[in-house]
Design a protein around this motif. Structure first.
Motif, PDB file in Angstrom:
ATOM      1  N   ALA A 133       0.828  -1.206   0.000  1.00  0.00           N
ATOM      2  CA  ALA A 133       0.000   0.000   0.000  1.00  0.00           C
ATOM      3  C   ALA A 133       0.860   1.253   0.000  1.00  0.00           C
ATOM      4  CB  ALA A 133      -0.928  -0.007   1.209  1.00  0.00           C
ATOM      5  N   ASN A 134       1.948   1.251   0.769  1.00  0.00           N
ATOM      6  CA  ASN A 134       2.853   2.395   0.811  1.00  0.00           C
ATOM      7  C   ASN A 134       3.458   2.667  -0.559  1.00  0.00           C
ATOM      8  OD1 ASN A 134       3.887   3.844   3.489  1.00  0.00           O
ATOM      9  ND2 ASN A 134       3.078   1.848   4.047  1.00  0.00           N
ATOM     10  N   ARG A 135       3.965   1.640  -1.187  1.00  0.00           N
ATOM     11  CA  ARG A 135       4.582   1.816  -2.508  1.00  0.00           C
ATOM     12  C   ARG A 135       3.562   2.313  -3.527  1.00  0.00           C
ATOM     13  NH1 ARG A 135       8.172  -3.775  -2.225  1.00  0.00           N
ATOM     14  NH2 ARG A 135       9.901  -2.899  -0.992  1.00  0.00           N
ATOM     15  N   GLN A 144      -4.234   5.877  -5.877  1.00  0.00           N
ATOM     16  CA  GLN A 144      -5.394   6.354  -5.129  1.00  0.00           C
ATOM     17  C   GLN A 144      -6.212   5.151  -4.664  1.00  0.00           C
ATOM     18  OE1 GLN A 144      -6.088   9.650  -4.451  1.00  0.00           O
ATOM     19  NE2 GLN A 144      -4.147  10.190  -5.444  1.00  0.00           N
ATOM     20  N   LEU A 145      -6.340   5.000  -3.359  1.00  0.00           N
ATOM     21  CA  LEU A 145      -7.107   3.888  -2.813  1.00  0.00           C
ATOM     22  C   LEU A 145      -8.602   4.209  -2.825  1.00  0.00           C
ATOM     23  CD1 LEU A 145      -4.916   3.053   0.320  1.00  0.00           C
ATOM     24  CD2 LEU A 145      -5.051   1.721  -1.799  1.00  0.00           C
ATOM     25  N   THR A 146      -9.401   3.221  -3.170  1.00  0.00           N
ATOM     26  CA  THR A 146     -10.843   3.378  -3.077  1.00  0.00           C
ATOM     27  C   THR A 146     -11.271   3.228  -1.622  1.00  0.00           C
ATOM     28  OG1 THR A 146     -11.299   1.028  -3.355  1.00  0.00           O
ATOM     29  CG2 THR A 146     -11.098   2.369  -5.370  1.00  0.00           C
ATOM     30  N   LEU A 147     -12.500   3.605  -1.321  1.00  0.00           N
ATOM     31  CA  LEU A 147     -13.010   3.455   0.038  1.00  0.00           C
ATOM     32  C   LEU A 147     -12.981   1.994   0.463  1.00  0.00           C
ATOM     33  CD1 LEU A 147     -14.312   4.548   2.598  1.00  0.00           C
ATOM     34  CD2 LEU A 147     -16.548   4.399   1.443  1.00  0.00           C
ATOM     35  N   SER A 148     -13.385   1.104  -0.424  1.00  0.00           N
ATOM     36  CA  SER A 148     -13.405  -0.317  -0.064  1.00  0.00           C
ATOM     37  C   SER A 148     -11.991  -0.835   0.188  1.00  0.00           C
ATOM     38  CB  SER A 148     -14.075  -1.146  -1.166  1.00  0.00           C
ATOM     39  OG  SER A 148     -13.384  -1.038  -2.389  1.00  0.00           O
ATOM     40  N   LEU A 164       5.706   0.575  13.488  1.00  0.00           N
ATOM     41  CA  LEU A 164       5.476   1.980  13.138  1.00  0.00           C
ATOM     42  C   LEU A 164       4.968   2.142  11.714  1.00  0.00           C
ATOM     43  CD1 LEU A 164       8.503   3.661  14.944  1.00  0.00           C
ATOM     44  CD2 LEU A 164       6.095   3.640  15.640  1.00  0.00           C
ATOM     45  N   GLU A 165       5.391   1.273  10.801  1.00  0.00           N
ATOM     46  CA  GLU A 165       4.853   1.364   9.437  1.00  0.00           C
ATOM     47  C   GLU A 165       3.377   0.963   9.416  1.00  0.00           C
ATOM     48  OE1 GLU A 165       5.952   2.864   7.031  1.00  0.00           O
ATOM     49  OE2 GLU A 165       8.124   2.718   6.879  1.00  0.00           O
ATOM     50  N   ILE A 166       3.010  -0.061  10.180  1.00  0.00           N
ATOM     51  CA  ILE A 166       1.602  -0.457  10.257  1.00  0.00           C
ATOM     52  C   ILE A 166       0.774   0.653  10.914  1.00  0.00           C
ATOM     53  CG2 ILE A 166      -0.003  -2.051  11.387  1.00  0.00           C
ATOM     54  CD1 ILE A 166       2.033  -4.278  10.916  1.00  0.00           C
ATOM     55  N   LEU A 167       1.262   1.172  12.027  1.00  0.00           N
ATOM     56  CA  LEU A 167       0.528   2.226  12.737  1.00  0.00           C
ATOM     57  C   LEU A 167       0.398   3.488  11.899  1.00  0.00           C
ATOM     58  CD1 LEU A 167       1.968   1.878  16.350  1.00  0.00           C
ATOM     59  CD2 LEU A 167      -0.392   1.469  15.642  1.00  0.00           C
ATOM     60  N   ARG A 168       1.464   3.824  11.178  1.00  0.00           N
ATOM     61  CA  ARG A 168       1.411   5.017  10.327  1.00  0.00           C
ATOM     62  C   ARG A 168       0.290   4.881   9.286  1.00  0.00           C
ATOM     63  NH1 ARG A 168       2.646   6.183   5.319  1.00  0.00           N
ATOM     64  NH2 ARG A 168       3.173   8.350   4.766  1.00  0.00           N
ATOM     65  N   LEU A 169       0.189   3.707   8.669  1.00  0.00           N
ATOM     66  CA  LEU A 169      -0.838   3.508   7.653  1.00  0.00           C
ATOM     67  C   LEU A 169      -2.231   3.551   8.270  1.00  0.00           C
ATOM     68  CD1 LEU A 169      -1.120   3.083   4.640  1.00  0.00           C
ATOM     69  CD2 LEU A 169      -0.976   0.616   5.011  1.00  0.00           C
ATOM     70  N   LEU A 170      -2.382   3.008   9.459  1.00  0.00           N
ATOM     71  CA  LEU A 170      -3.667   3.097  10.146  1.00  0.00           C
ATOM     72  C   LEU A 170      -4.040   4.549  10.437  1.00  0.00           C
ATOM     73  CD1 LEU A 170      -3.454   0.127  12.678  1.00  0.00           C
ATOM     74  CD2 LEU A 170      -5.135   0.379  10.834  1.00  0.00           C
ATOM     75  N   CYS A 171      -3.080   5.327  10.912  1.00  0.00           N
ATOM     76  CA  CYS A 171      -3.336   6.752  11.208  1.00  0.00           C
ATOM     77  C   CYS A 171      -3.653   7.532   9.940  1.00  0.00           C
ATOM     78  CB  CYS A 171      -2.129   7.370  11.917  1.00  0.00           C
ATOM     79  SG  CYS A 171      -1.869   6.769  13.593  1.00  0.00           S
ATOM     80  N   LEU A 172      -3.062   7.110   8.825  1.00  0.00           N
ATOM     81  CA  LEU A 172      -3.313   7.783   7.549  1.00  0.00           C
ATOM     82  C   LEU A 172      -4.701   7.463   7.009  1.00  0.00           C
ATOM     83  CD1 LEU A 172      -1.935   9.480   5.246  1.00  0.00           C
ATOM     84  CD2 LEU A 172      -1.346   7.292   4.192  1.00  0.00           C
ATOM     85  N   LEU A 173      -5.121   6.210   7.132  1.00  0.00           N
ATOM     86  CA  LEU A 173      -6.366   5.767   6.499  1.00  0.00           C
ATOM     87  C   LEU A 173      -7.580   5.848   7.412  1.00  0.00           C
ATOM     88  CD1 LEU A 173      -5.127   2.608   4.536  1.00  0.00           C
ATOM     89  CD2 LEU A 173      -5.261   4.985   3.747  1.00  0.00           C
TER      90      LEU A 173
END
Length: 270
Positions: A10-12, A19-23, A97-106
């Motif tokens: 997902a990061n890459r 662009q990620l969709t809502l789903s 931290l990479e997992i948490l960062r993505l959670l905080c972003l999404l």
């Protein structure tokens, strides 16, 4: 696909203008939250690294609290740049931290994510690599993982973020380091507000421009094909914030026919 593999993918994708969709966002968040480490597994990990309860003699909580890398055949999980950590300090903190960062972003407004965010920020404030002057070993690398996490999880903590930026500047030149360190730092800079990042990006602008204007990158191995396109986007994302290069914003790298290298068109105009 594991939770961490999903995080890296997902990061890459996002770094390369995806662009990620809502789903897709909902799926990623659900998968990552499901990967939270059970307390009994966490305690086994803490005993294995000789830190029962995850509190050392100095009261530091040096290892993850929520997402601990599962056993991976004795191997450590690689970073976005395909760096393989040597120590559990770096490996485990990078993973969480990479997992948490993505959670905080999404999903920043989810109560569960907010709980994880607050707990992690409190933990990092106890660590040497999280908030102190530290250029020793892979604590230096772990400090960069903290920097990237803070940019999303606590953008209001400008003094803390500057502390991690300054930590890199102080210690980067102390010894020969692998290429990952500098490029991960550049990735962090590309994701910070430009007014905050600019004093730290300025010294590296000529080198970034060399890669974009002249060098390009080879595309020979699986590593090259996976990582080098992302690096070109990251360079663009740094450089395009300067007024003189604003015209490259939104442009994509391309493969040069004569040598197969991935390159970038810096010309002004269409």
């Amino acid at each position: 696909m594991t939770a961490y593999e999903l995080t890296v993918k997902a990061n890459r994708f996002l770094i390369q203008d995806g662009q990620l969709t809502l789903s897709q966002k909902l799926y990623i968040v659900r998968r990552l939250l499901e990967a939270r480490t059970p307390p009994e597994e966490a305690e086994r990990f803490y005993r294995g690294v000789r830190c029962p309860g995850n509190v050392d003699r100095e009261g530091r909580r040096m290892y993850p609290a929520y997402f601990i890398p599962p056993y991976h055949g004795g191997k450590k999980y690689k970073s976005l740049l395909n760096q393989t950590p040597k120590t559990q300090i770096f490996s485990a903190n990078l993973y969480e931290l990479e997992i948490l960062r993505l959670l905080c972003l999404l999903a920043p407004d989810r109560p569960q994510v907010e709980e994880l965010r607050e707990g992690s920020l409190a933990r990092l404030k106890t660590t040497c690599f999280g908030c102190e002057d530290d250029g020793v070993g892979e604590c230096f690398d772990a400090s960069l993982a903290v920097l990237r996490f803070l940019a999303v999880a606590a953008p209001e903590e400008e003094a803390w973020i500057k502390g991690r930026l300054d930590n890199f500047v102080r210690h980067y030149g102390e010894k020969k380091r692998p290429w990952f360190c500098l490029w991960y730092f550049w990735l962090c800079l590309s994701e910070l507000p430009f007014d905050l990042a600019k004093p730290y990006t300025d010294p590296y602008l000529p080198e970034m421009l060399k890669w974009l204007k002249h060098k390009g990158m080879v595309m020979h191995s699986e590593h090259d094909v996976t990582v080098h396109p992302m690096l070109m986007y990251m360079l663009r994302n740094n450089v395009c914030r300067y007024p003189a290069y604003a015209h490259i914003q939104g442009r994509k790298p391309y493969i040069r026919e004569k040598d197969g290298r991935i390159c970038f068109d810096m010309a002004v105009g269409d």
